[in-house]
Design a protein around this motif. Structure first.
Motif, PDB file in Angstrom:
ATOM      1  N   ASN A 268       0.839  -1.200   0.000  1.00 48.72           N
ATOM      2  CA  ASN A 268       0.000   0.000   0.000  1.00 48.72           C
ATOM      3  C   ASN A 268       0.873   1.248   0.000  1.00 48.72           C
ATOM      4  OD1 ASN A 268      -0.321  -1.304   2.846  1.00 48.72           O
ATOM      5  ND2 ASN A 268      -1.052   0.714   3.320  1.00 48.72           N
ATOM      6  N   ASP A 269       0.701   2.171   0.912  1.00 46.45           N
ATOM      7  CA  ASP A 269       1.272   3.520   0.801  1.00 46.45           C
ATOM      8  C   ASP A 269       2.754   3.599   0.407  1.00 46.45           C
ATOM      9  OD1 ASP A 269      -1.065   3.554   2.260  1.00 46.45           O
ATOM     10  OD2 ASP A 269      -0.239   4.639   3.956  1.00 46.45           O
TER      11      ASP A 269
ATOM     12  N   GLN B 195       4.572   0.431   2.188  1.00 48.93           N
ATOM     13  CA  GLN B 195       3.873  -0.473   3.101  1.00 48.93           C
ATOM     14  C   GLN B 195       3.806  -1.832   2.419  1.00 48.93           C
ATOM     15  OE1 GLN B 195       1.990   0.433   6.449  1.00 48.93           O
ATOM     16  NE2 GLN B 195       4.067   1.147   6.087  1.00 48.93           N
TER      17      GLN B 195
ATOM     18  N   TRP C 285      -3.473  -7.153   2.930  1.00 43.57           N
ATOM     19  CA  TRP C 285      -2.840  -6.364   4.004  1.00 43.57           C
ATOM     20  C   TRP C 285      -2.613  -7.237   5.234  1.00 43.57           C
ATOM     21  CZ3 TRP C 285      -3.767  -4.509   8.977  1.00 43.57           C
ATOM     22  CH2 TRP C 285      -3.007  -3.398   9.368  1.00 43.57           C
TER      23      TRP C 285
ATOM     24  N   MET D 146       2.722  -4.995   8.771  1.00 39.32           N
ATOM     25  CA  MET D 146       3.404  -4.139   7.805  1.00 39.32           C
ATOM     26  C   MET D 146       4.910  -4.053   8.016  1.00 39.32           C
ATOM     27  SD  MET D 146       1.564  -2.800   5.394  1.00 39.32           S
ATOM     28  CE  MET D 146       0.873  -4.398   5.184  1.00 39.32           C
TER      29      MET D 146
ATOM     30  N   PHE E  36       4.169   1.034  10.203  1.00 36.91           N
ATOM     31  CA  PHE E  36       3.187   1.749   9.388  1.00 36.91           C
ATOM     32  C   PHE E  36       3.871   2.880   8.609  1.00 36.91           C
ATOM     33  CE2 PHE E  36      -1.340   0.839  11.182  1.00 36.91           C
ATOM     34  CZ  PHE E  36      -1.139  -0.512  10.992  1.00 36.91           C
ATOM     35  N   SER E  37       3.048   3.761   8.029  1.00 40.91           N
ATOM     36  CA  SER E  37       3.593   4.775   7.121  1.00 40.91           C
ATOM     37  C   SER E  37       4.418   5.836   7.829  1.00 40.91           C
ATOM     38  CB  SER E  37       2.460   5.429   6.344  1.00 40.91           C
ATOM     39  OG  SER E  37       2.003   4.513   5.375  1.00 40.91           O
TER      40      SER E  37
ATOM     41  N   ARG F 237      -0.849   8.717  13.558  1.00 43.80           N
ATOM     42  CA  ARG F 237       0.114   8.043  12.667  1.00 43.80           C
ATOM     43  C   ARG F 237       0.556   8.865  11.446  1.00 43.80           C
ATOM     44  NH1 ARG F 237      -4.754   5.082  12.112  1.00 43.80           N
ATOM     45  NH2 ARG F 237      -5.807   5.397  10.118  1.00 43.80           N
ATOM     46  N   ASP F 238       1.491   8.263  10.731  1.00 45.16           N
ATOM     47  CA  ASP F 238       1.975   8.707   9.424  1.00 45.16           C
ATOM     48  C   ASP F 238       2.786  10.001   9.498  1.00 45.16           C
ATOM     49  OD1 ASP F 238       0.442   6.514   8.749  1.00 45.16           O
ATOM     50  OD2 ASP F 238      -1.224   7.693   7.947  1.00 45.16           O
TER      51      ASP F 238
ATOM     52  N   GLU G 100      -5.316  10.705   7.225  1.00 47.44           N
ATOM     53  CA  GLU G 100      -4.111   9.873   7.183  1.00 47.44           C
ATOM     54  C   GLU G 100      -3.061  10.539   6.301  1.00 47.44           C
ATOM     55  OE1 GLU G 100      -5.839   5.376   7.603  1.00 47.44           O
ATOM     56  OE2 GLU G 100      -5.831   6.132   5.572  1.00 47.44           O
ATOM     57  N   CYS G 101      -1.834  10.086   6.446  1.00 41.34           N
ATOM     58  CA  CYS G 101      -0.742  10.398   5.520  1.00 41.34           C
ATOM     59  C   CYS G 101      -0.629  11.867   5.104  1.00 41.34           C
ATOM     60  CB  CYS G 101      -0.865   9.540   4.263  1.00 41.34           C
ATOM     61  SG  CYS G 101      -0.751   7.792   4.603  1.00 41.34           S
TER      62      CYS G 101
ATOM     63  N   TYR H 241      -4.165   7.435  -3.601  1.00 38.96           N
ATOM     64  CA  TYR H 241      -4.308   7.558  -2.152  1.00 38.96           C
ATOM     65  C   TYR H 241      -2.949   7.563  -1.454  1.00 38.96           C
ATOM     66  CZ  TYR H 241      -6.351   7.301   2.414  1.00 38.96           C
ATOM     67  OH  TYR H 241      -6.723   7.622   3.696  1.00 38.96           O
ATOM     68  N   ALA H 242      -2.930   8.217  -0.285  1.00 32.87           N
ATOM     69  CA  ALA H 242      -1.772   8.169   0.618  1.00 32.87           C
ATOM     70  C   ALA H 242      -0.501   8.740  -0.005  1.00 32.87           C
ATOM     71  CB  ALA H 242      -1.517   6.730   1.105  1.00 32.87           C
TER      72      ALA H 242
ATOM     73  N   TRP I  17      -0.344   5.929  -3.911  1.00 29.49           N
ATOM     74  CA  TRP I  17      -0.725   4.512  -4.043  1.00 29.49           C
ATOM     75  C   TRP I  17      -1.945   4.475  -4.966  1.00 29.49           C
ATOM     76  CZ3 TRP I  17      -4.389   1.933  -0.134  1.00 29.49           C
ATOM     77  CH2 TRP I  17      -4.501   0.555  -0.387  1.00 29.49           C
TER      78      TRP I  17
ATOM     79  N   TRP J 248      -8.964   1.985  -0.570  1.00 28.71           N
ATOM     80  CA  TRP J 248      -9.257   1.040   0.520  1.00 28.71           C
ATOM     81  C   TRP J 248     -10.622   0.363   0.373  1.00 28.71           C
ATOM     82  CZ3 TRP J 248      -5.858  -1.411   2.972  1.00 28.71           C
ATOM     83  CH2 TRP J 248      -4.679  -0.820   3.397  1.00 28.71           C
TER      84      TRP J 248
END
Ligand code: FRU
Length: 492
Positions: A23-24, A40, A48, A51, A80-81, A145-146, A197-198, A264-265, A284, A288
């Motif tokens: 992913n990301d 990721q 998924w 990670m 994670f990211s 996160r991220d 996110e991100c 995304y991300a 990405w 999702w």
């Protein structure tokens, strides 16, 4: 690592992992002539899971060399990211007065999410998690996160922007190890169709504004079952003083970075060469909503084209412009050009091309109600078009091939586009399982995955409701990054 590149849906000039789930994009940084791309990665499955950070490097952002996994889950959780920076002046003390790479990322387990760092003294080949990990914890927030980190020159400090549920938190640090809360942004701004996110935060000069600049923050918003679009990416434009980001648009303004379903991300490269007018971005190319279900092979997940982001002052305000990396031009094979052709419902057909194409087309709308291009594979098709009455560009992937893996995949979706002087111009990139449409000189981008049942076998340009004119058309078959030469002819 095995790398089966011949699968009929394997992207041929977009980045994919050698095998298994991706992913990301993470930790993008330029150092000593190499662009690093981490991602990721679940090395044991095509869905998924726990990670890791997969890793690849490139000198031109078009051809990638896969490297061993960079970061593995440890006692602080899965990886994670996050981001990576060059610590030029050894603020961290990891490099004995020299410089090196530091990665800043989230670690996650059932107890929560926290930020950790790791460093590399050998150009990113091996990574050492810091013994003082995690470096940032706040147990009040389950979504925390991220981290995206950058050096803020004028206040002489590292700055971290982090997603915390429905907002961004900003922190400052002298050494990448100790972080102090600075401010928050966004709880009442932009789209909250999903969890934030991100994020990314960077400065860009504004084209034609005599050195004036703005700060841009990118925020991805996660999938919400109530929202058929799934996960999407928005951005904000404003100012940043080292502590606080201030949005210059009204809180209810939503600026989409991409109007497609599959970008995304995405974030930008740190430390890349160049001036303040451009930043390199990759996202990405997935959503999702159905990411774990897409009908690919022994890998799952691809990245978008690498894009150059810049800022331009438009009548409604300063807006992000996206242009494809110039480096993709090296993939062009012998193309065809034409101009001044009349378009009607019958259309102009091209055959004998593979599923790898770059097309630049400019239409004079004249009396047409709709113009567009149909990409066919057998009796299936994907349509990219412009609807004059609604002033919208659209992609219709309803009948594009494999669509039944998720009920929201088969769709037609649109983006606002004003025709200028009665004209519409599109720059289209087709790979085996994606399409990216750039319009309005990069002011509008639509990125979608497609899963044709067989290779694209034809392209048809059409106008309905009245005649239009094809002012200019350039069609380039593209070569795969996995082959050095290939002869490919387009015919009509
Ligand atoms: C975004 C995301 C991030 C998280 C990562 C986990 O796609 O949900 O917020 O760090 O993926 O793989």
């Amino acid at each position: 690592m095995k790398h089966h590149t011949e699968h009929p849906l394997r992207p041929q000039y977009h980045f994919t992992p050698p095998a298994n789930w991706m992913n990301d994009p993470n930790g993008m940084v330029y150092f000593e002539g190499e662009y690093h791309l981490f991602y990721q990665y679940h090395p044991d499955s095509t869905v998924w899971g726990p990670m890791h950070w997969g890793h690849a490097v490139s000198r031109d952002l078009v051809h990638w060399e896969h490297l061993p996994i960079a970061l593995f889950p440890d006692q602080n959780g899965a990886i994670f990211s996050g981001s990576a920076v060059v610590d030029w002046n050894d603020t961290s003390g990891f490099f004995n007065g020299g410089s090196g790479l530091v990665a800043i990322y989230t670690q996650a387990d059932s107890a929560g999410q926290r930020q950790s760092i790791a460093y590399s003294k050998d150009s990113g080949r091996t990574w050492i998690p810091y013994t003082g990990n995690p470096v940032l914890i706040d147990e009040r927030f389950p979504d925390f996160r991220d981290p995206k980190v950058f050096w803020h020159e004028s206040s002489n400090s590292w700055v971290m922007v982090l997603a915390a549920g429905n907002r961004l938190f900003l922190y400052r640090s002298p050494d990448l190890k100790s972080w102090t809360f600075a401010s928050e942004f966004g709880a009442q701004e932009g789209s909250h169709d999903g969890v934030w996110e991100c994020p990314d935060l960077f400065e860009l000069s504004v084209e034609g504004e005599n050195g004036a600049s703005r700060w841009v923050t990118i925020v991805s918003i996660g999938d919400d079952p109530a929202c058929s679009e799934g996960s999407r990416t928005q951005y904000f434009v404003g100012s940043f003083d080292g502590t606080t980001f201030t949005n210059e648009n009204t809180p209810d303004t939503v600026l989409w970075l991409d109007y497609g379903r599959d970008n995304y991300a995405g974030v930008t490269w740190s430390d890349a060469p160049g001036n303040k007018s451009e930043r390199l971005f990759i996202g990405w190319m997935n959503n999702w909503k159905y990411a774990n279900l897409i009908p690919t092979g022994d890998w799952r997940g691809a990245m978008t084209l690498v894009r150059k982001l810049s800022l331009k002052k438009e009548t409604q305000g300063v807006r992000l412009i996206q242009k494809e990396l110039d480096g993709y031009q090296q993939l062009r094979l012998q193309g065809i050009e034409s101009s001044g052709e009349t378009l009607s419902a019958e259309g102009i057909q091209f055959t004998g091309m593979s599923g790898l194409l770059e097309i630049e087309a400019e239409f004079d709308l004249m009396l047409a109600a709709e113009i567009g291009l149909r990409f066919t594979s057998g009796d299936k098709k994907t349509v990219v078009g412009y609807d004059v009455a609604s002033a919208e560009l659209f992609i219709d992937r309803t009948d594009s091939g494999h669509t039944d893996f998720h009920e929201d995949f088969a769709c037609r979706h649109s983006a606002p586009l004003e025709a200028k002087e009665g004209r519409v111009k599109m720059h289209i990139w087709l790979d085996r399982s994606s399409i990216e449409v750039f319009a309005d000189e990069g002011g509008l981008v639509v990125t979608d995955q497609l899963f044709p049942v067989s290779e694209t076998d034809g392209v048809e340009l059409y106008a309905v409701g009245g005649e239009a004119m094809l002012r200019t058309l350039r069609v380039y078959p593209l070569r795969s990054v996995y082959t050095s030469v290939a002869a490919q002819a387009v015919s009509r």
